[in-house]
Design an enzyme around this catalytic site. Structure first.
Site, mmCIF file in Angstrom:
data_model
loop_
_atom_site.group_PDB
_atom_site.id
_atom_site.type_symbol
_atom_site.label_atom_id
_atom_site.label_comp_id
_atom_site.label_asym_id
_atom_site.label_seq_id
_atom_site.Cartn_x
_atom_site.Cartn_y
_atom_site.Cartn_z
ATOM 1 C CD GLU A 26 -0.912 0.736 3.632
ATOM 2 O OE1 GLU A 26 -1.299 1.889 3.367
ATOM 3 O OE2 GLU A 26 -1.043 0.215 4.751
ATOM 4 C CE LYS A 87 -6.511 7.215 5.702
ATOM 5 N NZ LYS A 87 -6.600 7.413 7.158
ATOM 6 C CG ASP A 138 -12.866 6.618 12.504
ATOM 7 O OD1 ASP A 138 -12.989 5.750 11.606
ATOM 8 O OD2 ASP A 138 -12.017 7.512 12.456
ATOM 9 C CG ASP A 142 -8.278 -0.660 6.267
ATOM 10 O OD1 ASP A 142 -8.566 -0.022 5.225
ATOM 11 O OD2 ASP A 142 -7.260 -0.437 6.943
ATOM 12 C CE LYS A 159 -4.313 2.066 11.931
ATOM 13 N NZ LYS A 159 -4.972 3.089 11.115
HETATM 14 N N1 PSU Z 1 -1.187 1.604 10.033
HETATM 15 C C1 PSU Z 1 -0.062 2.333 10.145
HETATM 16 N N2 PSU Z 1 0.118 3.402 9.341
HETATM 17 C C2 PSU Z 1 -0.819 3.757 8.425
HETATM 18 C C3 PSU Z 1 -2.016 2.980 8.300
HETATM 19 C C4 PSU Z 1 -2.154 1.925 9.126
HETATM 20 O O1 PSU Z 1 0.785 2.049 10.962
HETATM 21 O O2 PSU Z 1 -0.613 4.740 7.712
HETATM 22 C C5 PSU Z 1 -3.024 3.366 7.272
HETATM 23 C C6 PSU Z 1 -3.370 2.141 6.411
HETATM 24 O O3 PSU Z 1 -3.296 2.538 5.061
HETATM 25 C C7 PSU Z 1 -4.802 1.828 6.791
HETATM 26 C C8 PSU Z 1 -5.318 3.206 7.103
HETATM 27 O O4 PSU Z 1 -5.527 1.190 5.772
HETATM 28 O O5 PSU Z 1 -4.264 3.794 7.844
HETATM 29 C C9 PSU Z 1 -6.623 3.196 7.862
HETATM 30 O O6 PSU Z 1 -7.198 4.481 7.796
HETATM 31 P P1 PSU Z 1 -8.744 4.704 8.195
HETATM 32 O O7 PSU Z 1 -8.821 4.382 9.648
HETATM 33 O O8 PSU Z 1 -9.017 6.140 7.897
HETATM 34 O O9 PSU Z 1 -9.546 3.760 7.336
HETATM 35 MN MN MN Z 2 -11.907 6.207 9.696
#
Ligand code: PSU
Ligand code: MN
Length: 314
Positions: A26, A87, A138, A142, A159
């Site tokens: 990614e 993003k 939130d 994914d 995370k």
């Molecule tokens: N984990 C990390 N760094 C990141 C991400 C995840 O350590 O940058 C990114 C990944 O691309 C993941 C995204 O898909 O954050 C999730 O964002 P959101 O919660 O907005 O869907």
């Molecule tokens: Mn989100």
């Protein structure tokens, strides 16, 4: 296949044509997850270990509206250096393509593009999931993409700043296998302490076992699956240290009114600062380790590819 223009590197095209192992990577972690120059170094190192393990890397992004599968080193450098890259998660893909914008792709968006290109294995750091607070509500796209798109995602869990028990429950609800690679517990990204209350759905010891379960899941009409491994032990962060940094970063986010898609990158950057770079080192190491494992799984999967191409024969 994409209905509109898209780009694929010769290396990836050739590998897919010859049914060789390919691993998707990614680009959100390049544009938003890690600062320059660690982001560029990590992206190139991940590609290097994939090649060393006998597979072909395909870093994915949308460049001026063109979904691009297999970024060149120059394109990776550009994405790593550029400020304010968009993003794109799953909901954003159509807009950035149709409006000819440049965007880094999240796990969800990368999975969608990888699947469209015929790539079945994908390496990342940590997936998105359910955030801790009830407000703002939130949950990352994914987890939904994992439920519906048959791509095998190799990660270090989700995370540490997320609500991990809730994230794991959602994955169970959505029917996503969560496999532990030589572990019983779902890892909390770079936080090393195993959490006994976060059991994986199955433990595997080898890339071959992991590949066999994914192939079977797809034959059964399933979508994606996760293979999670712990952060390399020598760089993992103790839980108590992480909790203190997170509390501080969360407070800063509230004070500055940061939310939505900007929240994750903001928190990660503040935590990196507070740790004196230790989280960055761990983040880099785990991404590279996942890329290596993903390549091994992709190679094992090529042996089972005939079954994957003929779903419904179970
Ligand atoms: N984990 C990390 N760094 C990141 C991400 C995840 O350590 O940058 C990114 C990944 O691309 C993941 C995204 O898909 O954050 C999730 O964002 P959101 O919660 O907005 O869907
Ligand atoms: Mn989100």
């Amino acid at each position: 296949m994409f209905p509109q223009e898209w780009a694929m590197s010769d290396e990836v095209r050739q590998a897919l044509h010859n049914r060789q192992a390919v691993v998707a990577l990614e680009s959100t972690l390049i544009a938003h997850g890690l600062p320059y120059p660690v982001n560029q170094e990590t992206a190139l190192e991940a590609e290097e270990v994939i090649r060393a393990a006998g597979a072909v890397p395909a870093t994915i992004a949308v460049l001026a509206g063109v979904p691009t599968v297999g970024l060149s080193p120059a394109q990776i450098a550009e994405l790593a250096r550029r400020e304010q890259v968009r993003k794109a998660s799953r909901r954003d893909l159509a807009a950035v393509i149709a409006l000819q914008q440049t965007a880094a792709t999240t796990v969800a968006a990368t999975m969608a593009l990888a699947a469209a290109a015929g790539i079945r294995v994908f390496a990342t750091g940590g997936i998105g999931g359910a955030h801790r607070d009830a407000e703002p509500f939130d949950i990352s796209a994914d987890v939904v993409e994992l439920a519906r798109t048959p791509v095998f995602t190799i990660c270090t869990g989700a995370k540490s700043l997320l609500h991990l028990p809730r994230t794991l429950e959602i994955l169970e609800t959505l029917g996503v296998p969560v496999l532990g690679y030589q572990t019983e517990t779902f890892p909390a990204f770079y936080v090393g302490d195993p959490v006994p209350t976060l059991p994986v759905s199955a433990r595997v010891e080898t890339p071959q076992q992991a590949a066999a379960i994914f192939a079977t899941h797809v034959r059964l009409g399933g979508g994606g699956a996760l293979l999670a491994q712990a952060c390399p032990a020598e760089l993992a962060i103790p839980q108590v240290e992480f909790d203190a940094w997170l509390a501080q970063a969360t407070h800063q986010a509230q004070v500055q009114g940061i939310g939505g898609p900007r929240l994750t990158p903001f928190l990660l950057a503040r935590i990196a600062e507070a740790s004196g770079g230790r989280t960055l080192q761990a983040n880099r190491a785990l991404i590279v380790a996942n890329a290596r494992l993903a390549a091994e799984v992709a190679v094992a999967l090529t042996a089972q590819a005939a079954e994957l191409r003929n779903p419904g024969r179970f």
